[in-house]
Write a protein that holds these residues in place. Structure first.
Motif, short mmCIF file in Angstrom:
data_model
loop_
_atom_site.label_atom_id
_atom_site.label_comp_id
_atom_site.label_asym_id
_atom_site.label_seq_id
_atom_site.Cartn_x
_atom_site.Cartn_y
_atom_site.Cartn_z
N SER A 184 0.97 -1.28 0.10
CA SER A 184 0.02 0.25 -0.15
C SER A 184 0.87 1.21 0.14
O SER A 184 1.74 1.51 0.92
CB SER A 184 -0.77 0.01 1.35
OG SER A 184 -1.85 1.19 1.22
N LYS A 186 -0.48 4.48 -1.08
CA LYS A 186 -1.35 5.59 -1.37
C LYS A 186 -1.14 6.72 -0.05
O LYS A 186 -1.02 6.29 1.04
CB LYS A 186 -2.88 5.21 -1.32
CG LYS A 186 -3.74 6.37 -1.58
CD LYS A 186 -5.24 5.82 -1.71
CE LYS A 186 -6.22 7.11 -1.97
NZ LYS A 186 -7.67 6.69 -1.87
N GLY A 222 -2.68 6.42 -5.98
CA GLY A 222 -3.10 5.00 -6.15
C GLY A 222 -1.92 4.16 -7.19
O GLY A 222 -0.98 4.86 -7.55
N VAL A 223 -2.19 3.04 -7.29
CA VAL A 223 -1.14 2.15 -7.60
C VAL A 223 -1.98 1.09 -8.34
O VAL A 223 -3.13 0.70 -8.18
CB VAL A 223 -0.13 1.65 -6.55
CG1 VAL A 223 -0.99 0.49 -5.82
CG2 VAL A 223 0.90 0.62 -7.23
N SER A 224 -1.31 0.48 -9.87
CA SER A 224 -1.90 -0.59 -10.47
C SER A 224 -0.73 -1.45 -10.80
O SER A 224 0.17 -0.87 -11.26
CB SER A 224 -2.63 -0.13 -11.68
OG SER A 224 -3.20 -0.85 -12.28
N PRO A 225 -0.88 -2.94 -10.43
CA PRO A 225 -2.10 -3.55 -9.83
C PRO A 225 -2.30 -2.95 -8.44
O PRO A 225 -1.47 -2.41 -7.75
CB PRO A 225 -1.73 -5.20 -9.88
CG PRO A 225 -0.59 -5.16 -11.01
CD PRO A 225 0.35 -3.54 -10.93
N ASP A 226 -3.53 -3.15 -7.84
CA ASP A 226 -3.83 -2.53 -6.66
C ASP A 226 -3.13 -3.11 -5.52
O ASP A 226 -2.44 -4.31 -5.61
CB ASP A 226 -5.19 -2.85 -6.28
CG ASP A 226 -6.26 -2.27 -7.35
OD1 ASP A 226 -5.79 -0.93 -7.83
OD2 ASP A 226 -7.32 -2.72 -7.37
N ALA A 227 -2.94 -2.29 -4.46
CA ALA A 227 -2.31 -2.78 -3.19
C ALA A 227 -2.96 -4.17 -2.69
O ALA A 227 -4.10 -4.39 -2.83
CB ALA A 227 -2.17 -1.90 -2.10
N THR A 229 -2.08 -7.07 -4.24
CA THR A 229 -2.12 -7.90 -5.74
C THR A 229 -0.86 -8.71 -5.28
O THR A 229 0.30 -8.18 -5.26
CB THR A 229 -2.34 -7.21 -6.79
OG1 THR A 229 -3.49 -6.63 -6.87
CG2 THR A 229 -2.28 -8.16 -7.96
N TYR A 240 0.40 6.33 -9.63
CA TYR A 240 -0.49 7.48 -10.31
C TYR A 240 -0.17 8.63 -8.89
O TYR A 240 -0.59 8.53 -7.94
CB TYR A 240 -1.85 7.24 -10.12
CG TYR A 240 -2.27 6.24 -11.29
CD1 TYR A 240 -2.16 6.72 -12.64
CD2 TYR A 240 -2.35 4.84 -10.88
CE1 TYR A 240 -2.56 5.67 -13.72
CE2 TYR A 240 -2.63 3.98 -11.91
CZ TYR A 240 -2.80 4.30 -13.40
OH TYR A 240 -2.95 3.44 -14.23
#
Length: 284
Positions: A184, A186, A222-227, A229, A240
Motif C-alpha cells: 500500500s 497511497k 493510487g497504484v496498479s495493480p492494486d495494493a 495483488t 499514479y
C-alpha cells in the motif's frame, strides 16, 4: 593448516612486537642476522609472563611463573614485570645459542589482493575472474527473477583488500521469480513509493495526474495493480501521482522614477544715485 597467503599475513603481523612493539627494546640491542617473529604475553596481576617467537628454522616459547601456586611476579622481582621485560630476554639468550651456524632465512612477503567486481557476470565468468585475481569462489543458488546463473552479490565486496587465496562468497540466481505482494503506497511521496516497490524488485512506472492543490504535489493517489495483488518479481507497477500547478512567474519590476534638469539665471542692478538696488532670479 593455514593457507600460505594467510600464514604470510600472520607473519607480517607478528613482526610488530619485535620491531616496534612490546619486545622491540630487547631485540634492538644486539640481536643477530636472523629474521624473527614473536608475541609477548602477560596474565592478570602479572602472575604469568611469556614470549613465543620463531625464525624460519626454530620455534621457541618461554614461560615464567609458578606452576602450582601462581602469585604476582612483581612480588618476586620487586618491580612491574611483563613478557617483554622478563620472558623475551630469556628467549633471546637461548636462541642466540641455538641459531649459531644457521643461515638467515627471510620470511615470504605478505600480500593483499583487491577483490574484483563480479556482480552481474554469469557464474563461470565470475569464477574465472576471481581465479585470475588469486581468489576462490563459493556458490549459493538463490531464487531470483534475474537470468539463471547471474551473480547477484559477493562477499567480500568489490574493491576490498583481502588475503589472496580466500574464497569470495557469491549468490547466484536460479532464474525463478518469486511471488511478491504489491504494498500500500497511497498517500506516500513518490520517492517513498518507488523505494517500496524497488525493495520487492518491482519496477515503478510514474503517471501524473493534474491537480490545482499544490499541497498534493508529488503524493501518490493510487497504484496498479492494486495494493495486495500478488505479482512476480521483475514485473512493473504503475504509480499514479498528483502533479500540482506550476508556480506563478514572479512579476517583472517596473522601472523607478529618474531624470531631471534645471537652470537658473539672475541679474541685479542698482542706482548709485539713490543707493538702492534690486535683483531677481529665476530657475526651473
Amino acid at each position: 593448516m593455514l593457507a600460505a597467503p594467510i600464514a604470510n599475513l600472520v607473519n607480517k603481523v607478528l613482526e610488530g612486537p619485535v620491531t616496534y612493539g612490546t619486545a622491540a627494546s630487547v631485540f634492538a640491542s644486539g640481536w643477530g642476522k636472523w629474521p624473527i617473529r614473536g608475541k609477548t604475553g602477560t596474565a592478570d596481576s602479572n602472575k604469568e609472563l611469556w614470549f613465543a617467537g620463531y625464525t624460519r628454522q626454530v620455534t621457541t616459547a618461554v614461560w615464567v611463573g609458578s606452576p602450582h601456586t601462581p602469585y604476582p611476579m612483581p612480588n618476586y622481582w620487586g618491580q612491574s614485570v611483563f613478557g617483554g621485560t622478563i620472558a623475551a630476554p630469556i628467549w633471546k639468550a637461548y636462541m642466540l645459542q641455538v641459531l649459531q651456524g644457521m643461515p638467515a632465512r627471510q620470511f615470504p612477503p605478505a600480500q593483499l589482493g583487491q577483490v574484483p567486481n563480479v556482480v552481474g557476470m554469469d557464474e563461470q565468468t565470475a569464477i574465472k575472474t576471481l581465479r585470475d585475481a588469486g581468489f576462490k569462489a563459493t556458490i549459493k543458488i538463490v531464487q531470483n527473477y534475474l537470468p539463471q546463473g547471474q551473480v547477484l552479490s559477493q562477499d567480500p565486496t568489490a574493491g576490498a583488500q583481502s588475503v589472496a587465496g580466500i574464497a569470495v562468497h557469491l549468490e547466484v540466481s536460479n532464474g525463478v521469480a518469486k511471488k511478491v505482494t504489491i504494498p500500500s503506497v497511497k498517500g506516500l511521496s513518490v520517492s517513498s513509493a518507488e523505494a517500496a516497490l524497488s525493495a520487492i524488485n518491482v519496477t515503478p512506472v510514474i503517471v501524473y495526474r493534474q491537480t490545482n492543490d499544490s499541497s498534493l504535489d508529488g503524493i501518490v493517489l493510487g497504484v496498479s495493480p492494486d495494493a495486495g495483488t500478488v505479482v512476480l518479481e521483475g514485473t512493473s507497477a504503475t504509480l499514479y501521482v498528483w502533479q500540482g500547478p506550476a508556480p506563478s512567474p514572479s512579476p517583472t519590476p517596473s522601472p523607478g522614477p529618474g531624470g531631471g534638469g534645471g537652470h537658473g539665471n539672475g541679474n541685479g542692478g542698482g542706482n548709485p544715485g539713490n543707493g538702492n538696488g534690486n535683483g531677481n532670479a529665476n530657475g526651473h
